[in-house]
Design a protein around this motif. Structure first.
Motif, PDB file in Angstrom:
ATOM      1  N   ARG A 110       0.698   4.209  -2.793  1.00 21.28           N
ATOM      2  CA  ARG A 110       0.420   5.530  -2.394  1.00 21.28           C
ATOM      3  C   ARG A 110       1.496   6.276  -2.666  1.00 21.28           C
ATOM      4  O   ARG A 110       1.312   7.646  -3.322  1.00 21.28           O
ATOM      5  CB  ARG A 110       0.366   5.672  -1.025  1.00 21.28           C
ATOM      6  CG  ARG A 110      -0.961   4.913  -0.465  1.00 21.28           C
ATOM      7  CD  ARG A 110      -1.935   5.811  -0.549  1.00 21.28           C
ATOM      8  NE  ARG A 110      -1.843   7.006   0.537  1.00 21.28           N
ATOM      9  CZ  ARG A 110      -2.740   8.019   0.494  1.00 21.28           C
ATOM     10  NH1 ARG A 110      -3.515   8.270  -0.378  1.00 21.28           N
ATOM     11  NH2 ARG A 110      -2.338   8.816   1.593  1.00 21.28           N
ATOM     12  N   GLU A 133     -13.860  -0.391   3.093  1.00 21.15           N
ATOM     13  CA  GLU A 133     -14.211   0.950   2.936  1.00 21.15           C
ATOM     14  C   GLU A 133     -13.309   1.607   1.687  1.00 21.15           C
ATOM     15  O   GLU A 133     -13.571   2.719   1.441  1.00 21.15           O
ATOM     16  CB  GLU A 133     -13.814   1.994   4.389  1.00 21.15           C
ATOM     17  CG  GLU A 133     -14.753   1.165   5.564  1.00 21.15           C
ATOM     18  CD  GLU A 133     -14.310   1.917   6.715  1.00 21.15           C
ATOM     19  OE1 GLU A 133     -13.166   2.656   6.859  1.00 21.15           O
ATOM     20  OE2 GLU A 133     -15.158   1.742   7.719  1.00 21.15           O
ATOM     21  N   ARG A 134     -12.117   1.054   1.438  1.00 17.81           N
ATOM     22  CA  ARG A 134     -11.408   1.670   0.351  1.00 17.81           C
ATOM     23  C   ARG A 134     -11.021   2.994   0.704  1.00 17.81           C
ATOM     24  O   ARG A 134     -11.045   3.996  -0.255  1.00 17.81           O
ATOM     25  CB  ARG A 134     -12.010   1.237  -0.850  1.00 17.81           C
ATOM     26  CG  ARG A 134     -12.434   0.070  -1.193  1.00 17.81           C
ATOM     27  CD  ARG A 134     -11.477  -0.955  -1.820  1.00 17.81           C
ATOM     28  NE  ARG A 134     -12.122  -2.057  -1.773  1.00 17.81           N
ATOM     29  CZ  ARG A 134     -12.347  -2.646  -3.229  1.00 17.81           C
ATOM     30  NH1 ARG A 134     -11.952  -1.873  -4.201  1.00 17.81           N
ATOM     31  NH2 ARG A 134     -12.737  -3.932  -3.391  1.00 17.81           N
ATOM     32  N   ARG A 135     -10.455   3.435   1.598  1.00 18.32           N
ATOM     33  CA  ARG A 135     -10.122   4.753   2.023  1.00 18.32           C
ATOM     34  C   ARG A 135      -8.791   5.245   1.321  1.00 18.32           C
ATOM     35  O   ARG A 135      -8.664   6.434   1.197  1.00 18.32           O
ATOM     36  CB  ARG A 135      -9.855   4.882   3.670  1.00 18.32           C
ATOM     37  CG  ARG A 135     -10.977   4.626   4.579  1.00 18.32           C
ATOM     38  CD  ARG A 135     -10.656   5.128   5.855  1.00 18.32           C
ATOM     39  NE  ARG A 135     -11.766   4.815   6.882  1.00 18.32           N
ATOM     40  CZ  ARG A 135     -11.835   5.089   8.305  1.00 18.32           C
ATOM     41  NH1 ARG A 135     -10.728   5.612   8.639  1.00 18.32           N
ATOM     42  NH2 ARG A 135     -12.938   4.762   9.012  1.00 18.32           N
ATOM     43  N   LEU A 136      -7.931   4.299   0.838  1.00 20.02           N
ATOM     44  CA  LEU A 136      -6.891   4.668   0.020  1.00 20.02           C
ATOM     45  C   LEU A 136      -6.728   4.009  -1.455  1.00 20.02           C
ATOM     46  O   LEU A 136      -5.803   4.073  -1.863  1.00 20.02           O
ATOM     47  CB  LEU A 136      -5.422   4.117   0.824  1.00 20.02           C
ATOM     48  CG  LEU A 136      -5.343   4.507   2.274  1.00 20.02           C
ATOM     49  CD1 LEU A 136      -3.930   3.990   2.659  1.00 20.02           C
ATOM     50  CD2 LEU A 136      -5.161   5.953   2.345  1.00 20.02           C
ATOM     51  N   ARG A 151     -10.496  -0.958   6.435  1.00 18.15           N
ATOM     52  CA  ARG A 151     -10.143   0.433   6.092  1.00 18.15           C
ATOM     53  C   ARG A 151      -9.796   0.238   4.540  1.00 18.15           C
ATOM     54  O   ARG A 151      -9.677   1.369   3.797  1.00 18.15           O
ATOM     55  CB  ARG A 151      -9.464   1.484   6.859  1.00 18.15           C
ATOM     56  CG  ARG A 151     -10.112   1.611   8.173  1.00 18.15           C
ATOM     57  CD  ARG A 151      -9.328   2.420   9.199  1.00 18.15           C
ATOM     58  NE  ARG A 151     -10.030   2.311  10.458  1.00 18.15           N
ATOM     59  CZ  ARG A 151      -9.686   2.953  11.536  1.00 18.15           C
ATOM     60  NH1 ARG A 151      -8.621   3.294  11.635  1.00 18.15           N
ATOM     61  NH2 ARG A 151     -10.641   3.207  12.621  1.00 18.15           N
ATOM     62  N   ASP A 178      -8.857  -3.135  12.054  1.00 23.80           N
ATOM     63  CA  ASP A 178      -9.046  -1.749  11.248  1.00 23.80           C
ATOM     64  C   ASP A 178      -8.315  -1.630   9.836  1.00 23.80           C
ATOM     65  O   ASP A 178      -8.757  -1.133   9.115  1.00 23.80           O
ATOM     66  CB  ASP A 178      -8.531  -0.651  12.155  1.00 23.80           C
ATOM     67  CG  ASP A 178      -9.394  -0.404  13.470  1.00 23.80           C
ATOM     68  OD1 ASP A 178     -10.478  -0.854  13.385  1.00 23.80           O
ATOM     69  OD2 ASP A 178      -8.843   0.204  14.466  1.00 23.80           O
ATOM     70  N   THR A 230       0.884  -1.201   0.049  1.00 18.04           N
ATOM     71  CA  THR A 230      -0.020  -0.043   0.015  1.00 18.04           C
ATOM     72  C   THR A 230       0.741   1.410  -0.054  1.00 18.04           C
ATOM     73  O   THR A 230       0.461   2.174  -0.882  1.00 18.04           O
ATOM     74  CB  THR A 230      -0.952   0.048   1.357  1.00 18.04           C
ATOM     75  OG1 THR A 230      -1.626  -1.281   1.107  1.00 18.04           O
ATOM     76  CG2 THR A 230      -2.073   1.154   1.099  1.00 18.04           C
ATOM     77  N   PRO A 261      -2.849   8.136   7.471  1.00 21.13           N
ATOM     78  CA  PRO A 261      -4.031   8.298   6.686  1.00 21.13           C
ATOM     79  C   PRO A 261      -5.293   7.512   7.030  1.00 21.13           C
ATOM     80  O   PRO A 261      -6.345   7.664   6.868  1.00 21.13           O
ATOM     81  CB  PRO A 261      -3.610   8.123   5.348  1.00 21.13           C
ATOM     82  CG  PRO A 261      -2.296   8.294   5.031  1.00 21.13           C
ATOM     83  CD  PRO A 261      -1.647   7.955   6.685  1.00 21.13           C
ATOM     84  N   LEU A 262      -4.923   6.188   7.444  1.00 21.68           N
ATOM     85  CA  LEU A 262      -6.019   5.137   7.967  1.00 21.68           C
ATOM     86  C   LEU A 262      -6.343   5.505   9.433  1.00 21.68           C
ATOM     87  O   LEU A 262      -7.264   4.806   9.824  1.00 21.68           O
ATOM     88  CB  LEU A 262      -5.393   4.006   7.753  1.00 21.68           C
ATOM     89  CG  LEU A 262      -5.358   3.247   6.346  1.00 21.68           C
ATOM     90  CD1 LEU A 262      -4.818   1.861   6.221  1.00 21.68           C
ATOM     91  CD2 LEU A 262      -6.596   3.342   5.573  1.00 21.68           C
TER      92      LEU A 262
END
Length: 281
Positions: free
Chosen positions: A44, A213-216, A209, A205, A40, A155-156
């Motif tokens: 990013r 939730e696909r936060r990134l 996430r 979490d 990840t 960020p998470l």
């Protein structure tokens, strides 16, 4: 008397459950789930323009040119590199001696270590992720922990994940006669492949996430895929976990001590199928 198998389970079906002395808020080794954090960070950093997914590894490391290995090959386990670094002999603590100087000695001959051309076949490689982590630190100019904190954990909103947890917050692994077992030392060059510690709460979490939730954004190429399931597992000598999520939002994180890793995988899959049973602490 059976050996206790401390178990902690998080899932979408109910509150966390633990048994045999496991705990949601004590640090445990998350082994190869670390690779998800590393992958990840790679995606990013690419999105931020720090590097490119198709950068050849020699752009960032002193590797012989012409290997054809890119950062994405390393993340996808298609680099052609073997599963383990050469020269690991100790079963008691196999990665303890694999420090950064040891990795640096391998880099100039990475082309001779590859067993096949890059991009041809997927072959799971801890060595590949050690190289990937070294490339990311070179590109960022920071330590591994600093870059994953900047690009992934902060960020998470995850704080309980680190390479060096407070010893007082580590969950002891029960051994014979009540003596705790010594965990593997994995904070050297192998750290990006499997050296992070986390509380089960933080690991859960991470799964939610990133996958639900696909936060990134889209999940990193580190995740394994089996139809509608994205998953990753991990194991050290006395700790194992399974983490995954279905396309419909079902998810699970199971961590066990003193368990056979394959049994941990099966338990995680069974929970996703709706047939798993857990006991609350």
């Amino acid at each position: 008397m059976r050996r206790p198998i401390p178990t902690c389970v998080f899932s979408d079906t109910g509150p966390p459950a633990s048994s045999d002395g496991h705990a949601v808020d004590r640090f445990v080794q998350i082994a190869s789930l670390t690779k998800v954090v590393t992958g990840t960070a790679l995606t990013r950093m690419a999105a931020s323009g720090v590097l490119a997914l198709d950068d050849p590894v020699e752009r960032w490391l002193p590797v012989a040119p012409g290997t054809g290995i890119t950062l994405l090959h390393l993340a996808r386990h298609t680099s052609g590199l073997p599963r383990l670094p050469p020269g690991l002999h100790s079963r008691r603590d196999p990665y303890a001696a694999f420090d950064r100087p040891a990795l640096d000695r391998l880099l100039p001959r990475l082309d001779t270590l590859a067993t096949r051309p890059a991009g041809e076949v997927e072959e799971y490689s801890n060595l590949g992720y050690a190289v990937l982590g070294a490339a990311l630190t070179a590109a960022s100019g920071t330590t591994y922990e600093e870059l994953v904190t900047e690009y992934v954990l902060r960020p998470l909103g995850i704080t309980e994940m680190t390479a060096h947890p407070d010893p007082g917050r580590r969950l002891p692994i029960p051994g014979r006669f009540g003596r705790p077992r010594r965990p593997w030392k994995m904070d050297g060059a192998i750290l990006p492949a499997g050296g992070l510690w986390a509380t089960p709460r933080a690991a859960a979490d991470l799964v939610v996430r990133l996958l639900v939730e696909r936060r990134l954004g889209d999940p990193a190429p580190s995740w394994q895929t089996s139809g509608p399931l994205r998953w990753h597992n991990g194991a050290t000598r006395h700790a194992s976990l399974f983490a995954g999520a279905m396309d419909d939002g079902r998810w699970v994180l199971i961590h066990r001590l003193n368990a056979v890793p394959e049994d941990t995988d099966r338990a995680g899959i069974e929970i996703l199928r709706g047939g798993g049973e857990t006991r609350s602490a």
